[in-house]
Design a protein around this motif. Sequence first.
Motif, PDB file in Angstrom:
ATOM      1  N   TRP A 101       0.972  -1.256  -0.061  1.00 39.20           N
ATOM      2  CA  TRP A 101       0.036   0.163   0.003  1.00 39.20           C
ATOM      3  C   TRP A 101       0.831   1.333   0.062  1.00 39.20           C
ATOM      4  O   TRP A 101       0.746   2.437  -0.676  1.00 39.20           O
ATOM      5  N   GLN A 139       0.534  -6.892   3.758  1.00 42.62           N
ATOM      6  CA  GLN A 139       1.094  -6.224   5.067  1.00 42.62           C
ATOM      7  C   GLN A 139       1.465  -7.456   6.086  1.00 42.62           C
ATOM      8  O   GLN A 139       0.999  -8.381   6.022  1.00 42.62           O
ATOM      9  N   TYR A 142       1.182  -4.250  10.300  1.00 40.20           N
ATOM     10  CA  TYR A 142       0.598  -2.929   9.646  1.00 40.20           C
ATOM     11  C   TYR A 142       1.558  -2.457   8.664  1.00 40.20           C
ATOM     12  O   TYR A 142       1.286  -2.285   7.647  1.00 40.20           O
ATOM     13  N   GLY A 143       2.769  -1.740   9.181  1.00 42.29           N
ATOM     14  CA  GLY A 143       3.472  -0.845   8.319  1.00 42.29           C
ATOM     15  C   GLY A 143       4.694  -0.724   8.833  1.00 42.29           C
ATOM     16  O   GLY A 143       4.927  -0.705  10.006  1.00 42.29           O
ATOM     17  N   ALA A 151       1.506  -0.541   5.083  1.00 49.20           N
ATOM     18  CA  ALA A 151       0.740   0.691   4.961  1.00 49.20           C
ATOM     19  C   ALA A 151       1.704   1.765   5.050  1.00 49.20           C
ATOM     20  O   ALA A 151       2.818   1.869   5.593  1.00 49.20           O
ATOM     21  N   THR A 156      -0.539   5.564   9.517  1.00 53.94           N
ATOM     22  CA  THR A 156      -0.164   4.771  10.796  1.00 53.94           C
ATOM     23  C   THR A 156      -0.258   5.700  11.759  1.00 53.94           C
ATOM     24  O   THR A 156       0.423   6.606  12.061  1.00 53.94           O
ATOM     25  N   TYR A 200      -7.546   2.982   1.792  1.00 54.98           N
ATOM     26  CA  TYR A 200      -7.168   1.607   1.360  1.00 54.98           C
ATOM     27  C   TYR A 200      -8.189   0.808   0.213  1.00 54.98           C
ATOM     28  O   TYR A 200      -7.447   0.332  -0.560  1.00 54.98           O
TER      29      TYR A 200
END
Length: 483
Positions: A101, A139, A142-143, A151, A156, A200
Amino acid sequence: MKSPAARPTWVTGAVGAVVLAVAAALLVAVGPRGAGAAPADTASGHRWITDRQGRALVLRGLSTASSTKGAPDGMPWIEEKDVARERRELGTNFVRFLLQWRKVEPSPGTYDRTYLRQVAERVRWYGKRGHHVLLDMHQDLYGPRVGGNGAPAWATGTDGLTSAPTDPWELGYVEPGTVRAFDRFWGTVEGDGRDLRKHYVGALREVARHFAADDAVIGYDLMNEPWGGSVQGPAFESGPLARLYQDAIDAIRTVDRDHWLFVEPSAIGSNWGFATGLPRLDDPRGDGDAARIAYAPHLYPLPMDLGGGYTGSTKAQVDRSLRAWRDQTEKTARRLGAPVVIGEFGLDVGLPGAMEYVEKVQRMADDMGAGFAYWSNDPGTWAPWDAKLRPTRLLPVLDRPAPLAVAGDPVAYRWDAKRKALTVSWRGTEGVRGGTEVRLPARHFPRGGRAQGGEAASWDPKSRILTLTSGPGTHSVRITPHA
Ligand code: 9MR
């Protein structure tokens, strides 16, 4: 085929304790779940992903690649020659290709077309060789801002909470910054998160817009191993996760009517063989055969998730997990009216019993009529090739005789290594074009194969594909090596 519901026996230790607590909570929360009532249209009891000629696809491949996650340009390690080698050495017809992403939408509402073009170039490398490409919005944790990947930083929200690196990496899912980032995304705390989810979904729609007319693409994996943050189990899967999936499906269908939409359950629990609370989703294409939603759970039996091999008492635990996993997966697939692809399974090939395990999962996939993407193609200890691209012991195990496309509804297919015989049976259906294609690796069929069963066969020694031509009716073919 039904298998008894298994109750995994749990390992002990610090990691085991965390996992045990989560698993016990899930077991209480989920309970037994009945099968959905979708009609079975093949002997294996679920639908099939078909190619443009109407043939059922038996998808066999790898994920490309974990290296994508940390790469500044978001590209996997491969060059075109690596794709050619994979096709030559393994005969794969499928790849789960990782997207990020953070690369699709580097700043809010701005999509990076250069990135999507670079992805498209790699999709062409695969498509040229007959691979069907599943674009996976990946993912983990998360990131990057909270120690994971996927992400973008702007999406975030941590409220000042942080996440420390953990070993094993999965424990990062309970680090405060990571939990908060998920909670902000799902709207569990601090605002409703609607904006982030809208972004998203917008990023997924942009990917679909870019690839809508690309025939090498088979579909989109809407989210890798979804994690609910502080909301877990059915409350997460039938709530925020299902809503996000439905929004993404509706949005993608405004730009792409045809590609398949792959959904994953929450990884925790489902990866080990527990029930998922994922409900049936609607495809604006229509119900029944018109819908194109596929179910792509991951398979990592808990003892192996914790680093165990397939040996001794662990083997019995893993076997129970596999039976439970299959049972739950088939139930969920019926509820969703979806074909099954094992989106990931894999392990360090040096672990004791690892090759027996891979062989066992492949047999299970054959029995289920499920596709799979082995994790992963990154050169190293989990892959069919090592850091110097020399074959590991996994390569001959994955290089296995199998049908790739079946001209009708597959009834069963099975490779019997002892007798050196591949049997394939199917019901021919009206409107299907092309023959049944079977790949026969040189290691088992050095001079090609002999088909018994009356169908006309043609052999292409270069691709090592035997094509069987047949009409309507039921067919059963046994293929053995040519003398
Ligand atoms: O194998 C991957 C490992 O090298 C990474 O550190 C980790 C975190 O990004 O991810 C591993 O890959 C996982 C994949 O992303 C999701 N499913 C489980 C895989 C194996 O743990």
